[in-house]
Design a protein around this motif. Structure first.
Motif, short mmCIF file in Angstrom:
data_model
loop_
_atom_site.label_atom_id
_atom_site.label_comp_id
_atom_site.label_asym_id
_atom_site.label_seq_id
_atom_site.Cartn_x
_atom_site.Cartn_y
_atom_site.Cartn_z
N ARG A 96 6.78 -2.84 7.08
CA ARG A 96 6.57 -4.28 6.46
C ARG A 96 5.23 -4.74 6.31
O ARG A 96 4.93 -5.38 5.33
CB ARG A 96 7.37 -5.29 7.28
N GLN A 97 4.33 -4.35 7.17
CA GLN A 97 2.81 -4.66 7.07
C GLN A 97 2.26 -4.22 5.84
O GLN A 97 1.21 -4.91 5.27
CB GLN A 97 1.94 -4.24 8.37
N TYR A 98 2.91 -3.20 5.01
CA TYR A 98 2.22 -2.54 3.74
C TYR A 98 2.60 -3.31 2.52
O TYR A 98 2.31 -3.18 1.51
CB TYR A 98 2.46 -1.19 3.66
N VAL A 99 3.83 -4.26 2.73
CA VAL A 99 4.54 -4.81 1.52
C VAL A 99 3.53 -5.85 0.96
O VAL A 99 3.56 -5.98 -0.30
CB VAL A 99 5.83 -5.43 1.97
N TYR A 100 2.91 -6.55 1.92
CA TYR A 100 1.94 -7.49 1.22
C TYR A 100 0.38 -7.21 1.84
O TYR A 100 0.35 -7.46 3.10
CB TYR A 100 2.39 -9.02 1.62
N THR A 101 -0.56 -6.91 1.18
CA THR A 101 -1.92 -6.90 1.58
C THR A 101 -2.74 -7.62 0.91
O THR A 101 -4.04 -7.17 0.69
CB THR A 101 -2.19 -5.35 1.67
N GLY A 102 -2.42 -8.93 0.47
CA GLY A 102 -3.19 -9.90 -0.07
C GLY A 102 -2.54 -9.92 -1.77
O GLY A 102 -1.85 -9.34 -2.02
N THR A 103 -3.29 -11.23 -2.52
CA THR A 103 -2.73 -11.06 -3.56
C THR A 103 -3.60 -9.89 -4.68
O THR A 103 -4.66 -10.03 -4.70
CB THR A 103 -3.17 -12.58 -4.45
N ARG A 104 -2.69 -9.30 -5.09
CA ARG A 104 -3.16 -8.08 -6.13
C ARG A 104 -1.86 -7.82 -6.93
O ARG A 104 -0.90 -8.38 -6.84
CB ARG A 104 -3.50 -7.03 -5.28
N ASP A 105 -2.08 -6.55 -7.74
CA ASP A 105 -1.04 -6.12 -8.76
C ASP A 105 -0.27 -5.20 -7.94
O ASP A 105 -0.45 -4.21 -7.48
CB ASP A 105 -1.49 -5.63 -9.90
N TYR A 106 1.21 -5.68 -7.77
CA TYR A 106 2.15 -4.90 -6.92
C TYR A 106 3.24 -4.22 -8.09
O TYR A 106 4.16 -3.63 -7.64
CB TYR A 106 3.03 -5.44 -6.00
N THR A 107 3.11 -4.25 -9.28
CA THR A 107 3.92 -4.27 -10.30
C THR A 107 4.05 -2.66 -10.46
O THR A 107 5.21 -2.30 -10.71
CB THR A 107 3.64 -4.67 -11.66
N ALA A 108 2.98 -1.64 -10.29
CA ALA A 108 3.42 -0.33 -10.39
C ALA A 108 4.29 0.32 -9.29
O ALA A 108 5.26 1.03 -9.69
CB ALA A 108 2.01 0.39 -10.32
N MET A 109 4.05 -0.31 -8.19
CA MET A 109 5.17 0.06 -7.01
C MET A 109 6.46 -0.48 -7.14
O MET A 109 7.54 0.17 -6.76
CB MET A 109 4.61 -0.61 -5.53
N CYS A 110 6.64 -1.44 -8.11
CA CYS A 110 8.03 -1.76 -8.49
C CYS A 110 8.86 -0.83 -9.49
O CYS A 110 10.11 -0.72 -9.62
CB CYS A 110 8.01 -3.22 -9.13
N CYS A 111 7.80 0.05 -10.00
CA CYS A 111 8.37 0.97 -10.94
C CYS A 111 8.95 2.51 -10.39
O CYS A 111 9.24 3.20 -11.18
CB CYS A 111 7.34 1.38 -12.05
N ILE A 112 8.81 2.62 -9.07
CA ILE A 112 8.91 3.97 -8.58
C ILE A 112 10.31 4.29 -8.78
O ILE A 112 10.60 5.66 -9.06
CB ILE A 112 8.60 3.87 -6.92
#
Length: 469
Positions: A340-356
């Protein structure tokens, strides 16, 4: 092609479906026999608009022929520039149009309602990505952490494990440069002691050469001398697959505390069971999703065995929420769940991870395990073909070769090798990988669904012409 049932060993079928002409009377007879069987079984050739592959549908339970998509059909679903011959898929991968479309949609959703996206929406999608990867890699869901790339995961593991000057590291001489650079950086910061690099000479004739070299090095030191050992599952250059379960056993038998596996090339490349590797003693397994799993850049997985606490290299404002005892006295929501600590590491682009999940779906649609086998078969053919044409040798035996193959170039001239990449790109619009290793010049090519034998053969001819100049 995938052949099932009594036709699976028919050379005539393989010849015909590869677009070649039958060569013998037996070939023609086999084809006629197949045609009669197909008519008798009421087979109907259908093409689904939702899938790129053509297959045989039959009404009775009889052996059938399942036709894999052709290289051109696969290429039509990718964003590769027309005329560009990508024989270096292993370095950066490529993203299908359908995955890119989904990526763009997620980017739009992120900017349309930023608060909604960052305060819960993307987390739900990322949870599906984690679940999909856990299933695909046969990994416990709670072990799956999403990171940007293998470099991020390796850095996190080494920085979590090496914290004192006497924490020593064991690695192979053929380790990826990022691994070596990370240990050097830790040494400069006083967070790492000696780093022992076990030499591996190429070409290699058997995997026992690697396992024996590691065991001999460990025997030089007292048990428990090394804090961590890191091994590549697929060596990047020269490309070869290592017996990581056996290497882990050897390391653990000699008291190595943690074993980290750099599996940068593995997801989507080779079948894998992370759970089995955990059982063998592996503490962390890291792999990229953008190389062979058709995911966007910025997608990788870090799988952590139970009891191995590895914090993200970036600690964010929400880090305290996932600790059992937060500094402000509150109780952490996730009770110490590392992933869970890796889910949010600050405001950045997580959209690539949404495409896995979309990348996994595309890989599955191309055949999944069958795709990996077809790629391996093509790589084996390419390896033998280049050895024959160049009159040289392969970097490793066939049983250690992944879907990338490395063959020694016709000359070990370092200047020639240094200019070959640019020559192939500028003159032939072809991407290859070239590297000098221990004074020898090697060429690495990748076999993926959109690559053909003709692509490999043409590349080899261009290389021969280059060295003939």
């Amino acid at each position: 092609m995938i052949f099932v049932g009594r036709y699976s060993k028919c050379s005539a079928m393989h010849t015909a479906l590869e677009g070649e002409q039958p060569q013998t009377i037996n070939d023609i007879a086999c084809l006629c026999c197949l045609a009669l069987c197909c008519l008798a079984d009421h087979h109907h050739l259908i093409h689904s608009s939702q899938h790129t592959h053509t297959h045989i549908h039959h009404t009775r339970r009889r052996p059938s022929v399942i036709m894999a998509p052709t290289a051109e059909e696969v290429k039509a679903e990718l964003l590769l520039e027309p005329g560009y011959v990508n024989l270096n898929h292993g370095s950066f991968g490529t993203v299908p149009k359908v995955v890119m479309d989904k990526h763009v949609k997620y980017l739009q959703r992120q900017e349309q309602r930023p608060d909604v996206w960052f305060r819960g929406q993307y987390q739900e999608i990322v949870a599906k990505s984690r679940s999909g990867l856990a299933s695909f890699l046969d990994a416990p869901l709670e072990s799956v952490c999403l990171v940007e790339n293998t470099s991020t995961g390796v850095n996190a593991c080494l920085r979590a494990t090496c914290v004192r000057e006497d924490d020593r590291v064991l690695l192979l001489g053929c380790a990826y440069p990022m691994v070596k650079n990370t240990t050097r950086a830790l040494q400069r910061q006083g967070l790492c002691g000696d780093v022992v690099s076990v030499p591996v000479a190429f070409p290699i004739s058997a995997q026992e050469e690697v396992t024996s070299a590691v065991e001999q090095e460990l025997q030089k030191h007292p048990k428990g001398h090394f804090k961590v050992a890191i091994f590549s599952h697929i060596v990047s250059f020269p490309a070869m697959t290592l017996p990581v379960a056996e290497l882990t056993r050897i390391a653990k038998d000699h008291g190595v505390s943690r074993v980290v596996i750099d599996g940068a090339h593995v997801p989507g490349h080779l079948p894998i069971s992370v759970a089995s590797l955990f059982d063998a003693g592996v503490d962390a397994y890291i792999g990229n999703c953008h190389k062979w799993l058709f995911c966007p850049k910025g997608t990788a997985v870090l799988c952590l065995a139970p009891g191995y606490q590895v914090y993200p290299t970036v600690v964010s404002s929400e880090w305290h929420l996932y600790q059992d005892d937060a500094d402000d006295g509150t109780q952490g929501e996730a009770h110490g769940t590392t992933a869970r600590q890796y889910v949010y590491t600050g405001t950045r682009d997580y959209t690539a991870m949404c495409c896995i999940s979309d990348g996994i779906a595309f890989h599955t649609r191309l055949g999944g395990g069958d795709l990996m086998q077809r790629n391996l078969d093509l790589a084996q053919w390419g390896r033998e073909r280049l050895v024959e044409l160049f009159g040289t040798e392969a970097a490793c035996p066939a049983d250690m070769q992944p879907c990338m193959f490395t063959v020694r170039l016709p000359s070990d001239d370092a200047d020639k090798a240094a200019n070959l990449y640019a020559h192939m790109m500028e003159q032939h619009n072809t991407a290859v990988a070239v590297q000098m290793v221990d004074g020898k010049a090697w060429l690495r090519l990748s076999a993926q669904a959109y690559v053909t034998r003709s692509d490999i053969d043409t590349c080899a001819q261009h290389v021969l012409q280059y060295y003939a100049q």
